[in-house]
Scaffold this active site. Structure first.
Site: not given
Length: 466
Positions: A119, A185, A187, A189, A312, A443
């Protein structure tokens, strides 16, 4: 929505069928809107097909491998014969395909039109779709949601060739376990793939430019994860920057800013993800961006009133559950329900490495910088019975305002991602440590660690020293 526009094909066009997009579509259809979703690949997007779900399936296979390898410590003598990449792939794909079929059924069941194609915005209410056969179709809608997702980021000067230097997309579909791997990296990922490959028998090194792994997390949590990785045999190069990566027939050689070099079978570039906003017609309709991200208000409305953006492509948190929440909020906004804006600091975060890292709310540093007088406590999982049974080490750290509510909860350990919901309620409902301490945890459970940390912060520790 104030009223249906019968001159439009639909009430809502969703550009992208990932987490944020399909959540917006499902909720909008539930609220009586006519909805069309435009998706160029597969419904479910990155999370379902190249992110959250397949990586966690790999991590489950990795955990099984580790359990077999360490079985003797539990009194069971078993041996790990070999890792079957094809079998792991079948398991991973089975999980993904089952969820894909379920999602497809949900979308069809709510009367949502799914349009396969790419699109492009041509007006504030119209999208032109290039179909798989090359033909074009125009779709008009009273409103549009942009949910085109993200792609792996690249390091300038280092080109991913898909063979020796790869991104997470290629890492998911390797047909063999590498003998050695360098992960650029530290992080979420990077730590997750490091866990998978290490558990499958690879020699793994993580290179992180900042001083700690998972650098956005509480420093105590980062330190706990670093200790666990080092104990497992994962090598760490923290505070180091990569200046070059040179592939060859034998592997890849990486050069660091101190002049040292490292070599491995392959290199994974895992430095985050970039929004997919190029080539979708932003300039045509005058949408404002910042570093590639779409600018939105607290209800995810862009600078063009009829267009919203979720997931994102906006500068919030690149997490699937955030996309879900944003998509639902947009649909309810269009329906006139006046939903509350999302409280992003109160959203839980989980890194699914072994051990897991889970957190919600402020770190000690953040709380101090914001002017709070801070009280905090670190509870060591060595004192938790279930953690001992599972063979897990780690921590629970609780950060609170002095005499006030809990501001943040940070955890490292096996399965702590399953504990984050209680922590989320504690932080978001402004509970005080003494209020949480009144609640009795079963517990033996890992959840007791959350209770124990709050008992300690309330001044009445049980299985810890005062």
């Amino acid at each position: 929505m104030s009223g249906r526009d019968d001159t439009s094909d639909v009430d809502l066009i969703v550009l992208g069928g990932g987490s944020g997009g399909y959540a917006a579509a499902l909720r909008a259809a539930e609220l009586g809107m006519r909805v069309a979703v435009i998706e160029k690949d597969k419904l479910g997007g990155t999370c379902l097909h190249r992110g959250c779900i397949p990586t966690k399936a790999l991590l489950q296979s990795a955990e099984v491998a580790e359990t077999v390898r360490e079985s003797a410590r539990f009194g069971i003598r078993a041996s790990l014969d070999h890792i079957d990449p094809d079998g792991v792939g079948r398991y991973r794909d089975g999980v993904v395909n089952a969820l894909f079929r379920g999602l497809s059924g949900l979308v069809a069941g709510r009367g949502i039109e799914l349009i396969a194609g790419t699109g492009r915005l041509v007006s504030p209410t119209t999208v032109t779709v290039t179909l798989p056969d090359g033909a074009e179709r125009s779709v008009s809608g009273a409103h549009i949601v942009i949910a085109t997702g993200s792609v792996p980021r690249h390091i300038p000067g280092i080109t991913a060739d898909g063979r020796r230097i790869i991104t997470s997309d290629e890492a998911l579909n390797l047909d063999a376990v590498p003998r050695s791997a360098i992960v650029l990296g530290g992080g979420a990922i990077g730590c997750e793939f490091a866990t998978v490959w290490h558990s499958f028998g690879a020699d793994v090194t993580i290179i992180e430019a900042l001083p700690h792994l998972v650098p956005t997390e509480e420093e105590a949590a980062s330190a706990s994860l670093e200790k666990a990785f080092t104990r497992q045999g994962i090598s760490l190069r923290l505070g180091a920057k990569v200046t070059d990566a040179t592939p060859s027939a034998e592997g890849v050689t990486v050069t660091l800013d101190d002049g040292s070099t490292l070599s491995a079978d392959l290199v994974l570039v895992a430095i985050g993800r970039a929004p997919v906003t190029e080539g979708i017609g932003l300039d045509t309709v005058g949408l404002e961006t910042d570093r590639g991200y779409l600018k939105v208000d607290e209800h995810c409305r862009t600078s063009v009133p009829s267009i919203f953006a979720v997931g994102d492509v906006i500068p919030t948190l690149q997490l699937a559950h955030v996309g879900f929440a944003e998509g639902i909020m947009v649909a309810e906004t269009l329906a006139g329900l006046d939903p509350a804006p999302i409280d992003y600091p109160g959203i839980p975060r989980v890194t699914y490495s072994h051990p897991e890292v889970a957190s919600v709310g402020m770190t000690t540093k953040m709380a101090t910088e914001r002017g709070y007088q801070v009280e905090d406590v670190v509870y060591d999982l060595a004192g938790n019975g279930k953690a001992r049974i599972l063979g897990s080490s780690g921590i629970v750290k609780v950060v609170a305002a002095k005499g006030g509510p809990v501001l943040g909860v940070h955890m490292v350990g096996k399965r702590v991602g399953e504990l984050i919901s209680e922590a989320q309620l504690i932080v978001n409902w402004d509970a005080r440590p003494d209020e949480v301490a009144q609640h009795i945890h079963a517990h033996p459970t890992l959840s007791e660690a959350v209770g124990e940390a709050h008992l300690a912060l309330a001044g009445k520790p049980l299985h810890t020293h005062s």
